[in-house]
Every structure is written in C-alpha cells, then in structure tokens.
Design a protein around this motif. Structure first.
Motif, short mmCIF file in Angstrom:
data_model
loop_
_atom_site.label_atom_id
_atom_site.label_comp_id
_atom_site.label_asym_id
_atom_site.label_seq_id
_atom_site.Cartn_x
_atom_site.Cartn_y
_atom_site.Cartn_z
N ALA A 165 -101.71 0.69 119.47
CA ALA A 165 -100.81 -0.38 119.02
C ALA A 165 -100.99 -0.76 117.56
O ALA A 165 -100.22 -1.57 117.04
CB ALA A 165 -101.01 -1.62 119.89
N THR A 166 -101.98 -0.21 116.87
CA THR A 166 -102.25 -0.64 115.50
C THR A 166 -102.36 0.56 114.56
O THR A 166 -102.53 1.69 114.98
CB THR A 166 -103.57 -1.44 115.43
N ARG A 167 -102.29 0.22 113.29
CA ARG A 167 -102.55 1.20 112.24
C ARG A 167 -103.60 0.61 111.30
O ARG A 167 -103.54 -0.55 110.94
CB ARG A 167 -101.27 1.49 111.44
N THR A 212 -107.39 -2.20 114.00
CA THR A 212 -107.89 -1.61 115.25
C THR A 212 -109.18 -2.28 115.68
O THR A 212 -109.38 -2.57 116.87
CB THR A 212 -108.13 -0.11 115.06
N LEU A 213 -110.06 -2.56 114.73
CA LEU A 213 -111.32 -3.23 115.05
C LEU A 213 -111.06 -4.61 115.64
O LEU A 213 -111.62 -4.98 116.68
CB LEU A 213 -112.18 -3.34 113.80
N GLY A 214 -110.19 -5.39 114.99
CA GLY A 214 -109.90 -6.73 115.46
C GLY A 214 -109.27 -6.74 116.85
O GLY A 214 -109.68 -7.51 117.73
N LEU A 215 -108.29 -5.87 117.07
CA LEU A 215 -107.61 -5.84 118.37
C LEU A 215 -108.52 -5.31 119.47
O LEU A 215 -108.45 -5.77 120.61
CB LEU A 215 -106.34 -5.00 118.27
N SER A 216 -109.36 -4.35 119.14
CA SER A 216 -110.27 -3.82 120.17
C SER A 216 -111.26 -4.88 120.62
O SER A 216 -111.61 -4.93 121.81
CB SER A 216 -111.01 -2.59 119.63
N VAL A 217 -111.72 -5.73 119.71
CA VAL A 217 -112.61 -6.83 120.10
C VAL A 217 -111.87 -7.82 120.99
O VAL A 217 -112.41 -8.30 121.99
CB VAL A 217 -113.17 -7.53 118.85
N VAL A 218 -110.61 -8.11 120.64
CA VAL A 218 -109.80 -9.00 121.50
C VAL A 218 -109.65 -8.41 122.89
O VAL A 218 -109.81 -9.11 123.91
CB VAL A 218 -108.42 -9.24 120.86
N PHE A 219 -109.35 -7.12 122.96
CA PHE A 219 -109.21 -6.45 124.26
C PHE A 219 -110.54 -6.47 125.02
O PHE A 219 -110.57 -6.66 126.25
CB PHE A 219 -108.75 -5.00 124.07
N LEU A 222 -96.27 0.52 126.51
CA LEU A 222 -95.46 -0.30 125.61
C LEU A 222 -95.40 0.27 124.20
O LEU A 222 -94.39 0.14 123.50
CB LEU A 222 -96.03 -1.73 125.56
N ALA A 223 -96.49 0.88 123.77
CA ALA A 223 -96.56 1.35 122.38
C ALA A 223 -95.86 2.68 122.17
O ALA A 223 -95.34 2.94 121.07
CB ALA A 223 -98.02 1.47 121.95
N THR A 224 -95.80 3.53 123.18
CA THR A 224 -95.20 4.86 123.01
C THR A 224 -93.74 4.80 122.60
O THR A 224 -93.33 5.47 121.64
CB THR A 224 -95.37 5.70 124.30
N PRO A 225 -92.86 4.02 123.29
CA PRO A 225 -91.46 3.94 122.83
C PRO A 225 -91.33 3.37 121.43
O PRO A 225 -90.48 3.82 120.65
CB PRO A 225 -90.82 3.00 123.87
N LEU A 226 -92.17 2.39 121.09
CA LEU A 226 -92.11 1.82 119.75
C LEU A 226 -92.51 2.84 118.70
O LEU A 226 -91.92 2.92 117.62
CB LEU A 226 -93.03 0.59 119.66
N ALA A 227 -93.52 3.65 119.03
CA ALA A 227 -93.96 4.68 118.09
C ALA A 227 -92.86 5.73 117.88
O ALA A 227 -92.63 6.19 116.76
CB ALA A 227 -95.24 5.34 118.60
N ARG A 228 -92.17 6.11 118.97
CA ARG A 228 -91.09 7.08 118.85
C ARG A 228 -89.94 6.51 118.03
O ARG A 228 -89.36 7.20 117.19
CB ARG A 228 -90.60 7.48 120.24
N ARG A 229 -89.62 5.24 118.26
CA ARG A 229 -88.55 4.61 117.50
C ARG A 229 -88.91 4.52 116.03
O ARG A 229 -88.07 4.76 115.15
CB ARG A 229 -88.29 3.21 118.07
N ARG A 230 -90.18 4.19 115.76
CA ARG A 230 -90.62 4.12 114.37
C ARG A 230 -90.55 5.49 113.70
O ARG A 230 -90.15 5.63 112.54
CB ARG A 230 -92.05 3.57 114.30
N ALA A 231 -90.95 6.53 114.45
CA ALA A 231 -90.91 7.89 113.90
C ALA A 231 -89.48 8.31 113.59
O ALA A 231 -89.21 8.92 112.55
CB ALA A 231 -91.55 8.86 114.88
N ARG A 232 -88.54 7.98 114.51
CA ARG A 232 -87.13 8.32 114.25
C ARG A 232 -86.61 7.56 113.05
O ARG A 232 -85.85 8.11 112.24
CB ARG A 232 -86.30 8.01 115.49
N SER A 233 -87.02 6.30 112.90
CA SER A 233 -86.57 5.50 111.77
C SER A 233 -87.08 6.07 110.45
O SER A 233 -86.36 6.16 109.47
CB SER A 233 -87.05 4.05 111.94
N VAL A 234 -88.35 6.49 110.47
CA VAL A 234 -88.93 7.08 109.26
C VAL A 234 -88.23 8.39 108.92
O VAL A 234 -87.90 8.66 107.76
CB VAL A 234 -90.44 7.31 109.45
N ALA A 235 -87.99 9.21 109.95
CA ALA A 235 -87.32 10.50 109.72
C ALA A 235 -85.91 10.27 109.19
O ALA A 235 -85.45 10.99 108.27
CB ALA A 235 -87.27 11.30 111.01
N ARG A 236 -85.21 9.28 109.74
CA ARG A 236 -83.85 8.99 109.27
C ARG A 236 -83.87 8.51 107.83
O ARG A 236 -83.04 8.90 107.01
CB ARG A 236 -83.22 7.94 110.17
#
Length: 302
Positions: free
Chosen positions: A212-214, A219-226, A263-277
């Motif tokens: 879910a992060t870049r 990643t460190l902050g969210l992993s501690v929260v998780f 939840l993150a996989t569709p968002l990542a695909r959408r982001r990749a398509r947006s970047v490619a476009r």
C-alpha cells in the motif's frame, strides 16, 4: 471488552503486545529489504537453547535467551561473510542444533521439562509477569533506538553494501548490530507469539505495508501500525474467544495482508495505466512539437 482491563494479567499482556507490535516490524523491514525474512525463524531455534539454559542455571530464561540468540546471530553473520558455498549447510546445522540443544538441556534441568518449552515455542502472553515486562520494556527500547536511530545507515547497507562501504559506513559493524537487534527482537516477542511464529510478526506487517505504500519511511510507519493492530487485536481475541494468542495474532496478520493486497492491487493497476497513458500523451505532444520545429526550420530556409 473493557472489563478485561480490570485484570492485571491482561494489562501486562496488552502492554507486551503493544511493545512487540512496534518493535518486530521496525526490525523486520530491514530483514525483508535484505531478503532474509526467514532469519527470525533461525534465531528462534537458537534462542530455545538459551531458554533451556535459563531453566538449567535457575536464571531468567528471557535474558539467557538474549545472550545465546545474540551469539547465534553473530555466528550467522560470520557464516554469511565467510561461509561461501557451505554457508547454507552451516546455518542449517546451527538452526537444528539450537532446537535439539534446547530440548536436551531442558530435560537435564531439575525443574524443567518439555512442557516448559511450550510457553516459549508458541507464546503465552497471558502468563507474562512483572519481571518479563521489565525485560520486554528494556529490550524494546534498545530495538527501537537502533532500528529508528540508525535507520539511514541500516537502510544503506540493506540496499547496497558496496556503495555503503564506499561512502565510509562501517558496514560490518552495522551488519553485526542489525543481527544482534534481530536476535533481541526474537526474545522480546517469544512470550507473545512464540519462537516458532515470531518470524511471521517481523515479516507479514512489513509485506502488507509494502502493498500500500511507496518509499521506506512510509512502509516503516505503516508496518508498525499494522504490527500494533494485529498484536492488540489478537490479544483481545484470545481473551474473548479463549484461543491461543500467538496463533490469533499471526492469523490476523495474514488476514490483514490478504485484505490490503486485495484493496491495493486494483489501485496499483489503475495507477500503472494512468502513468502509461500520461507517458503516451507526453510522447505524442513531444512528437507534434518536433514536427512543428522542423516545419518552421524548413520555412525559414525557404
């Protein structure tokens, strides 16, 4: 649910869960970066010998496990440096030897038996005593001081040791420090999730956060929260449903990873398509600009 806070043993259990939820992912992220996710499991095998020695010598098993697992982690790191082709075989013998040594030593102890090891193998957070809390607090402070205070240096050696060495960082010292910190984390978490499951708590929250992060800091902050979320939720669930706390924490961590990935996989695909476009549109605009420039040049020459 709030009634469980009336019991002193649950107060200690939740405090231990909170500290472990913070410390385990904070160290685990470096192991994941180095592709050594299974290292925590190996240290757990060695720590079992320390627990058994604690019973044999009538000392605190936690502190004895810290000493033995830290020594084992240093040996693992030395094997990684010098072991070369036979390194994996030496590590395997160290792991299995640690497990076998623990079982043998505990049976030599006048007050110990294999039943005593079960608490440390699978965790028993509700039996954490005041002395255990003191040890967990002290060790967690050390783990967080190293993993957060030296995050830039540790990140550098995890990404590229050669580059870190060129920049002047003491790579070998930092590697040994990271190995010892991982060993301390294993002993901190063994009363919560157990030595056989501790590696999961060091790795799964980090793996979920990566979906879910870049960037390292996010990643460190969210992993501690998780990590805090699954340890506190698993401890509460174990009280409400009367199930083993270590297993509850790990199962919740796996479920969290599955949900975040879904939840993150569709968002990542959408982001990749947006970047490619966007790149495609930029290429077309760049092409049109080039044609316009060439037309102007031809007109000028004419």
């Amino acid at each position: 649910m709030t009634e469980m806070l009336d019991y002193a043993f649950m107060q200690r259990a939740l405090l231990a869960a909170l500290l472990v939820g913070i410390a385990a992912p904070a160290v685990g992220i470096y192991l994941v970066q180095r592709r050594q996710a299974i290292m925590g499991d190996g240290i757990g095998h060695v720590a079992l010998t320390g627990v058994a020695l604690g019973f044999l010598l009538s000392t605190n098993p936690v502190w004895m496990a810290v000493l033995v697992s830290s020594l084992g982690a240093i040996i693992m790191e030395l094997i990684r440096w010098y072991g070369k082709a036979r390194g994996d075989l030496a590590l395997a013998m160290l792991f299995y030897g640690g497990m076998a040594g623990g079982v043998m030593i505990i049976n030599l102890s006048p007050n110990g038996s294999n039943a005593n090891l079960t608490t440390y193998l699978f965790g028993s957070i509700t039996t954490v005593g005041d002395s255990d809390i003191v040890a967990i607090v002290c060790l967690s402070v050390f783990v967080l001081a190293v993993s957060l205070g030296l995050r830039r240096q540790l990140f550098a050696i995890c990404q590229d040791e050669e580059f870190a060495r060129v920049t002047g960082l003491p790579v070998r010292v930092l590697n040994l420090l990271l190995a010892v910190t991982a060993a301390v984390t294993v002993t901190v978490a063994m009363r919560v999730v157990g030595l056989l499951l501790v590696s999961a708590l060091m790795v799964i929250p980090v793996a979920a956060a990566q979906q879910a992060t870049r960037g390292f800091a996010a990643t460190l902050g969210l992993s501690v929260v998780f990590g805090v979320l699954v340890t506190l939720s698993g401890t509460t669930l174990s009280y409400e449903v009367d199930v083993p706390p270590g297993a509850s924490i790990v199962v919740l961590a796996i479920a969290l990873f599955a949900v975040v990935t879904a939840l993150a996989t569709p968002l990542a695909r959408r982001r990749a398509r947006s970047v490619a476009r966007g790149e495609e549109e930029g290429t077309l605009e760049g092409g049109e600009g080039t044609v316009g420039v060439e037309a102007t040049r031809r007109t000028t020459r004419v």
